[in-house]
Scaffold this motif. Sequence first.
Motif, mmCIF file in Angstrom:
data_model
loop_
_atom_site.group_PDB
_atom_site.id
_atom_site.type_symbol
_atom_site.label_atom_id
_atom_site.label_comp_id
_atom_site.label_asym_id
_atom_site.label_seq_id
_atom_site.Cartn_x
_atom_site.Cartn_y
_atom_site.Cartn_z
ATOM 1 N N ASP A 12 33.687 36.589 31.033
ATOM 2 C CA ASP A 12 34.984 36.016 30.643
ATOM 3 C C ASP A 12 34.984 35.630 29.172
ATOM 4 O O ASP A 12 34.174 34.824 28.725
ATOM 5 N N HIS A 23 42.488 34.554 34.712
ATOM 6 C CA HIS A 23 42.081 33.435 35.580
ATOM 7 C C HIS A 23 43.156 32.350 35.644
ATOM 8 O O HIS A 23 43.516 31.882 36.728
ATOM 9 N N TYR A 45 44.719 24.445 30.151
ATOM 10 C CA TYR A 45 43.617 25.296 30.610
ATOM 11 C C TYR A 45 42.472 25.287 29.594
ATOM 12 O O TYR A 45 41.296 25.312 29.964
ATOM 13 N N THR A 52 32.684 24.989 33.548
ATOM 14 C CA THR A 52 32.576 26.388 33.975
ATOM 15 C C THR A 52 32.591 26.465 35.505
ATOM 16 O O THR A 52 32.189 25.532 36.191
ATOM 17 N N GLY A 53 33.061 27.598 36.003
ATOM 18 C CA GLY A 53 33.156 27.805 37.453
ATOM 19 C C GLY A 53 34.518 27.352 37.951
ATOM 20 O O GLY A 53 34.975 26.239 37.666
ATOM 21 N N HIS A 79 40.279 28.455 46.052
ATOM 22 C CA HIS A 79 39.633 29.302 45.049
ATOM 23 C C HIS A 79 39.507 30.751 45.536
ATOM 24 O O HIS A 79 39.619 31.691 44.742
ATOM 25 N N THR A 119 26.965 35.689 34.212
ATOM 26 C CA THR A 119 28.269 35.039 34.154
ATOM 27 C C THR A 119 28.407 33.976 35.235
ATOM 28 O O THR A 119 27.732 34.054 36.269
ATOM 29 N N THR A 120 29.298 33.030 35.020
ATOM 30 C CA THR A 120 29.595 32.033 36.063
ATOM 31 C C THR A 120 30.669 32.537 37.028
ATOM 32 O O THR A 120 30.936 31.921 38.045
ATOM 33 N N ASP A 180 30.895 34.080 24.300
ATOM 34 C CA ASP A 180 32.125 33.741 23.587
ATOM 35 C C ASP A 180 32.370 32.232 23.493
ATOM 36 O O ASP A 180 33.299 31.818 22.817
ATOM 37 N N SER A 181 31.576 31.425 24.206
ATOM 38 C CA SER A 181 31.924 30.005 24.310
ATOM 39 C C SER A 181 30.734 29.109 24.003
ATOM 40 O O SER A 181 29.575 29.545 24.077
#
Length: 251
Positions: A12, A23, A45, A52-53, A79, A119-120, A180-181
């Motif tokens: 992501d 998302h 957001y 995360t998650g 979810h 990834t998460t 990216d984060s």
Amino acid sequence: MPELKCILWDVDGTLADTERDGHRVAFNMAFDEAGHAREWDVPTYGELLKVTGGKERIRYDIERGGIGDMPDDQIASLHARKTAHYQELIAEGRIPLRAGVRRLLEEAWQAGITLGVATTTTPSALDALIEHSLGREWFDRFAVLAAGDIVPAKKPAPDIYTYAMEQLGVDAGNTLALEDSGNGWKSAQAAGLHCVVTVNDYTRAQDFDGADLVVSEFGEPGSAIEVLANPHGLADLEYVKLAHLQALMQA
Ligand code: XBP
Ligand code: MG
């Protein structure tokens, strides 16, 4: 001298800009469907992304008073609906890969570098992105798909990177994370990996101190990317090439 043998890709924000138009939209569809009077707008957001998650993010919004309280099993079914909506959005082809991602993946694959994902994100959401945005051949080309709840502690904990490296039998010293984060960078750093960051609007102002390269995107020939941090003084950064990634491992 350390050599680039393995690249682990975040999903992501790194493979594709999935958060704002993927998302986030899917969460809102699930809230609406379940009768929750809650909509995560674009700035809200951005605040929630510090967790995360997806399930953890819903729990965090409950704790800050955004959504009414609910037990964990209800969060899990909410979810699950969100994931189904997300898969549909991805199947509509709404989220393209970021600039340079396919080029770098192909270049690394041709060079025989081991490729994996860390990834998460929920595995079925990752599968949808691979199938519809990357192409089915990448299910075989990625040597590991490390995703979601496979480790109990999500990024910024190092666990997902450590898990992926264990599965592959590679050393951190020969492995590069693409992120990216801030949470992703912290996770890669804690696992002892080199890391290149491609920022996006949500993450541009975050702390990437110590990362090996921070750029606006990998880019394509002629794109003149923005270089936010280049501590190793890599030259010729009109766009990011595999040779840059190989060079920074030895810097
Ligand atoms: C991504 C995430 C994910 C997605 C939502 O972080 O935090 O939770 O936002 O996916 P990273 P799920 O890019 O650092 O892996 O709802 O499937 O959890
Ligand atoms: Mg990310």
